[in-house]
Motif scaffolding. Structure first.
Motif, mmCIF file in Angstrom:
data_model
loop_
_atom_site.group_PDB
_atom_site.id
_atom_site.type_symbol
_atom_site.label_atom_id
_atom_site.label_comp_id
_atom_site.label_asym_id
_atom_site.label_seq_id
_atom_site.Cartn_x
_atom_site.Cartn_y
_atom_site.Cartn_z
ATOM 1 N N ALA A 1 34.871 5.246 37.193
ATOM 2 C CA ALA A 1 35.463 4.247 36.670
ATOM 3 C C ALA A 1 36.958 4.475 36.532
ATOM 4 C CB ALA A 1 35.312 4.342 34.849
ATOM 5 N N GLU A 2 37.720 5.652 36.562
ATOM 6 C CA GLU A 2 39.190 5.720 36.645
ATOM 7 C C GLU A 2 39.564 5.387 38.194
ATOM 8 O OE1 GLU A 2 41.106 6.625 34.261
ATOM 9 O OE2 GLU A 2 39.509 6.893 32.946
ATOM 10 N N VAL A 3 38.721 5.664 39.174
ATOM 11 C CA VAL A 3 39.103 5.242 40.495
ATOM 12 C C VAL A 3 39.094 3.710 40.505
ATOM 13 C CG1 VAL A 3 38.275 5.094 42.888
ATOM 14 C CG2 VAL A 3 38.146 7.217 41.623
ATOM 15 N N GLN A 4 38.067 2.921 39.910
ATOM 16 C CA GLN A 4 38.264 1.590 39.752
ATOM 17 C C GLN A 4 39.280 0.854 39.013
ATOM 18 O OE1 GLN A 4 34.264 0.325 38.543
ATOM 19 N NE2 GLN A 4 33.816 -0.040 40.536
ATOM 20 N N LYS A 5 39.815 1.479 38.152
ATOM 21 C CA LYS A 5 40.865 1.206 37.543
ATOM 22 C C LYS A 5 42.092 1.103 38.358
ATOM 23 C CE LYS A 5 39.830 2.779 32.552
ATOM 24 N NZ LYS A 5 40.248 3.742 31.751
ATOM 25 N N ARG A 6 42.206 2.013 39.292
ATOM 26 C CA ARG A 6 43.284 2.021 40.300
ATOM 27 C C ARG A 6 43.179 1.381 41.562
ATOM 28 N NH1 ARG A 6 42.977 5.773 36.541
ATOM 29 N NH2 ARG A 6 44.707 6.905 35.772
ATOM 30 N N GLY A 7 42.173 0.316 41.311
ATOM 31 C CA GLY A 7 41.888 -0.374 42.636
ATOM 32 C C GLY A 7 41.310 0.472 43.644
ATOM 33 N N SER B 1 38.261 14.180 23.526
ATOM 34 C CA SER B 1 39.049 15.231 24.690
ATOM 35 C C SER B 1 40.662 15.075 24.876
ATOM 36 C CB SER B 1 38.170 14.646 25.777
ATOM 37 O OG SER B 1 38.688 15.548 26.861
ATOM 38 N N LEU B 2 40.954 13.900 24.495
ATOM 39 C CA LEU B 2 42.354 13.562 24.566
ATOM 40 C C LEU B 2 43.006 14.424 23.438
ATOM 41 C CD1 LEU B 2 44.693 12.092 25.668
ATOM 42 C CD2 LEU B 2 44.408 10.253 24.449
ATOM 43 N N LYS B 3 42.639 14.432 22.208
ATOM 44 C CA LYS B 3 43.213 14.898 21.166
ATOM 45 C C LYS B 3 43.201 16.513 21.419
ATOM 46 C CE LYS B 3 40.642 15.849 17.343
ATOM 47 N NZ LYS B 3 40.088 15.498 16.258
ATOM 48 N N LEU B 4 42.276 17.145 21.982
ATOM 49 C CA LEU B 4 42.117 18.577 22.418
ATOM 50 C C LEU B 4 43.129 18.847 23.493
ATOM 51 C CD1 LEU B 4 38.410 19.354 21.681
ATOM 52 C CD2 LEU B 4 40.188 19.758 20.136
ATOM 53 N N ALA B 5 42.994 18.085 24.188
ATOM 54 C CA ALA B 5 44.182 18.359 25.336
ATOM 55 C C ALA B 5 45.612 18.302 24.828
ATOM 56 C CB ALA B 5 43.823 17.302 26.574
ATOM 57 N N MET B 6 45.924 17.367 24.119
ATOM 58 C CA MET B 6 47.225 17.083 23.404
ATOM 59 C C MET B 6 47.406 18.513 22.764
ATOM 60 S SD MET B 6 47.222 13.052 22.286
ATOM 61 C CE MET B 6 48.760 13.089 21.640
ATOM 62 N N ILE B 7 46.668 18.896 21.945
ATOM 63 C CA ILE B 7 46.663 20.172 21.236
ATOM 64 C C ILE B 7 46.989 21.483 22.223
ATOM 65 C CG2 ILE B 7 45.701 21.725 19.741
ATOM 66 C CD1 ILE B 7 44.630 19.187 18.419
ATOM 67 N N ALA B 8 45.988 21.583 23.090
ATOM 68 C CA ALA B 8 46.089 22.807 24.096
ATOM 69 C C ALA B 8 47.512 22.693 24.916
ATOM 70 C CB ALA B 8 45.062 22.711 24.995
ATOM 71 N N ASP C 1 44.809 3.982 27.557
ATOM 72 C CA ASP C 1 45.738 4.197 28.856
ATOM 73 C C ASP C 1 47.157 4.881 28.792
ATOM 74 O OD1 ASP C 1 43.132 3.869 30.182
ATOM 75 O OD2 ASP C 1 43.651 1.971 30.723
ATOM 76 N N GLU C 2 47.701 4.049 27.719
ATOM 77 C CA GLU C 2 49.304 4.188 27.382
ATOM 78 C C GLU C 2 49.469 5.648 27.117
ATOM 79 O OE1 GLU C 2 53.014 3.733 27.608
ATOM 80 O OE2 GLU C 2 51.559 2.556 28.509
ATOM 81 N N VAL C 3 48.326 6.043 25.907
ATOM 82 C CA VAL C 3 48.537 7.419 25.127
ATOM 83 C C VAL C 3 48.368 8.503 26.346
ATOM 84 C CG1 VAL C 3 47.550 8.923 23.467
ATOM 85 C CG2 VAL C 3 48.012 6.535 22.959
ATOM 86 N N TYR C 4 47.288 8.462 27.252
ATOM 87 C CA TYR C 4 46.900 9.205 28.064
ATOM 88 C C TYR C 4 48.373 9.260 29.265
ATOM 89 C CZ TYR C 4 44.920 11.363 32.286
ATOM 90 O OH TYR C 4 44.738 12.262 33.299
ATOM 91 N N ARG C 5 48.937 8.327 29.494
ATOM 92 C CA ARG C 5 50.115 8.388 30.483
ATOM 93 C C ARG C 5 51.013 9.015 30.030
ATOM 94 N NH1 ARG C 5 48.281 3.093 32.213
ATOM 95 N NH2 ARG C 5 49.718 2.144 30.842
ATOM 96 N N ASN C 6 51.435 8.761 28.651
ATOM 97 C CA ASN C 6 52.384 9.490 27.814
ATOM 98 C C ASN C 6 52.352 11.023 27.705
ATOM 99 O OD1 ASN C 6 53.947 7.292 27.418
ATOM 100 N ND2 ASN C 6 53.074 6.881 25.313
ATOM 101 N N TRP C 7 50.933 11.410 27.721
ATOM 102 C CA TRP C 7 50.621 12.738 27.529
ATOM 103 C C TRP C 7 50.948 13.322 28.939
ATOM 104 C CZ3 TRP C 7 46.204 14.710 30.385
ATOM 105 C CH2 TRP C 7 46.148 16.256 30.088
ATOM 106 N N ARG C 8 50.477 12.736 30.067
ATOM 107 C CA ARG C 8 50.554 13.338 31.221
ATOM 108 C C ARG C 8 52.203 13.279 31.689
ATOM 109 N NH1 ARG C 8 47.902 14.859 35.732
ATOM 110 N NH2 ARG C 8 49.003 14.234 37.664
ATOM 111 N N ARG C 9 52.817 12.416 31.439
ATOM 112 C CA ARG C 9 54.189 12.273 31.702
ATOM 113 C C ARG C 9 54.953 13.682 31.069
ATOM 114 N NH1 ARG C 9 54.071 6.509 31.911
ATOM 115 N NH2 ARG C 9 54.211 6.116 29.588
ATOM 116 N N TRP C 10 54.344 13.836 29.688
ATOM 117 C CA TRP C 10 54.919 14.884 28.802
ATOM 118 C C TRP C 10 54.607 16.216 29.506
ATOM 119 C CZ3 TRP C 10 53.158 19.274 26.340
ATOM 120 C CH2 TRP C 10 53.947 19.804 25.775
ATOM 121 N N CYS C 11 53.322 16.407 29.986
ATOM 122 C CA CYS C 11 53.032 17.642 30.663
ATOM 123 C C CYS C 11 53.583 17.970 31.762
ATOM 124 C CB CYS C 11 51.520 17.683 30.883
ATOM 125 S SG CYS C 11 50.410 17.806 29.584
ATOM 126 N N ILE C 12 54.016 16.912 32.541
ATOM 127 C CA ILE C 12 54.840 17.000 33.811
ATOM 128 C C ILE C 12 56.263 17.494 33.688
ATOM 129 C CG2 ILE C 12 55.699 15.836 35.948
ATOM 130 C CD1 ILE C 12 53.144 14.001 35.867
#
Length: 361
Positions: free
Chosen positions: A78-84, A292-299, A339-350
């Protein structure tokens, strides 16, 4: 780039007889063009610094029946299809249903589905899409359907040991087979497709779903995946799924899911630890991406949840700290957009060095 390296790099590109290189395929400092999020942020976090499934690699998911292997693969699809991108599902067990795929976020009409009856047929489907390579020139000798495709591609094989070899299929049911012949056929097929993954512009990833089998005798771990050692050698990532109990409603005692232990057993280029974490697999909707997103943000350190507290403090969402009640976390994410919260979390991790960017970021 150092001048010495530039000179050597130029010579390597010009020397057509130096078969270690393939002309203009030589690239210095190249990175994976993209990654495939797994659909579970916690899994992305523990899959090394790249965060997700890497391009042009082989991934093995294995475990006992009904523990979420196909669900995890389709959520990545599903994530692959979201990205075309394109999802190619090779079904050997007749386990694929469009209704379940749609429930997990996929668009079933855009999934290329094939049914294979033998191991050899599975790898012929790969060759049909990817072509073949000439060993001497390290270039393609046979074209495939994906030659001009430049979007992400994910192959899902469910499952690699779910079908016999041609020899087994054509022989009598009581005929004695050659020991290890199935494993040898799988290894031959992997040797054929593995070099092609990095030659194609789309850099397809492959998920092989496999079954857990009991080991006879010996010490240590008592289960492993079938199909011989070949798939273990060629896999960049191996993930084991284990059922750890049911999720029940405390009032009605009705079962609405199960608790799954996820063990990342192999991770090339990652740390030597074996990350273990737990996911909630719901009867409807697959793995709980909000939990899963909540636990990833905490970890990762983006959020804090003191022991016994009912409130999660989001540190980096806004200029000021944001406090969210655990029971309201899903609504808070939906309000902002998952998707926006996930992107913000990923940008913060980077930015914090927890994850590395892909080539496309």
């Amino acid at each position: 780039m150092n001048d010495k390296f530039k000179k050597l790099f130029a010579l390597a590109q010009k020397d057509k007889d130096f078969t270690m290189f393939a002309g203009d395929d030589v690239k210095m400092g190249s990175v994976s063009p993209y990654g495939i999020p797994t659909g579970m942020a916690e899994c992305d976090l523990y899959l090394g610094r790249k965060g997700g499934f890497p391009a042009a690699k082989i991934i093995e998911m294995y475990g006992k029946q009904m523990c979420g292997k196909t669900t995890a693969a389709l959520q990545a699809g599903a994530e692959v299809q979201k990205r075309g991108g394109l999802v190619i599902f090779i079904d050997t067990e007749q386990s694929y249903t469009p209704q379940r795929a749609r429930e997990l976020g996929c668009v079933p009409e855009d999934i290329f589905k094939h049914e294979a009856t033998t191991i050899e047929e599975v790898f012929k489907i790969f060759v049909h899409y990817m072509g073949e390579i000439d060993v001497k020139s390290k270039r393609k000798s046979k074209t495939g359907l994906l030659d001009d495709f430049d979007a992400p591609v994910l192959f899902i094989v469910d499952s690699i040991t779910g079908v016999p070899t041609i020899a087994d299929a054509q022989g009598d049911i009581d005929a004695s087979d050659r020991p290890g012949f199935e494993a040898k056929q799988i290894k031959r097929g992997l040797k054929k497709i593995n070099p092609m993954l990095s030659l194609l512009d789309c850099k397809p990833s492959v998920i092989f779903i496999n079954h857990a089998i009991a080991k006879i005798g010996g010490f240590g771990k008592q289960t492993d995946s079938g199909g011989g050692m070949g798939i273990k050698f060629f896999s960049t990532i191996r993930i084991e799924f284990t059922h750890m109990g049911n999720l029940t409603n405390p009032d009605t005692k009705e079962r609405f899911g199960q608790k799954i232990k996820v063990l990342i057993e192999k991770l090339k280029g990652g740390h030597l630890q074996f990350p273990t974490f737990f996911l909630e697999l719901r009867n409807e909707g697959g793995f709980d991406k909000y939990e899963s997103l909540k636990l990833a943000m905490i970890a990762s350190g983006m959020a804090i949840r003191p022991a016994g507290a009912r409130v999660v403090t989001i540190l980096k969402d806004t200029p000021h700290e944001t406090q969210v009640n655990q029971t309201d976390f899903r609504e808070w994410v939906d309000e902002k957009g998952y998707d926006e919260v996930y992107r913000n979390w990923r940008r913060w991790c980077i930015a914090e060095g927890v994850l590395d960017p892909w080539g496309s970021e």
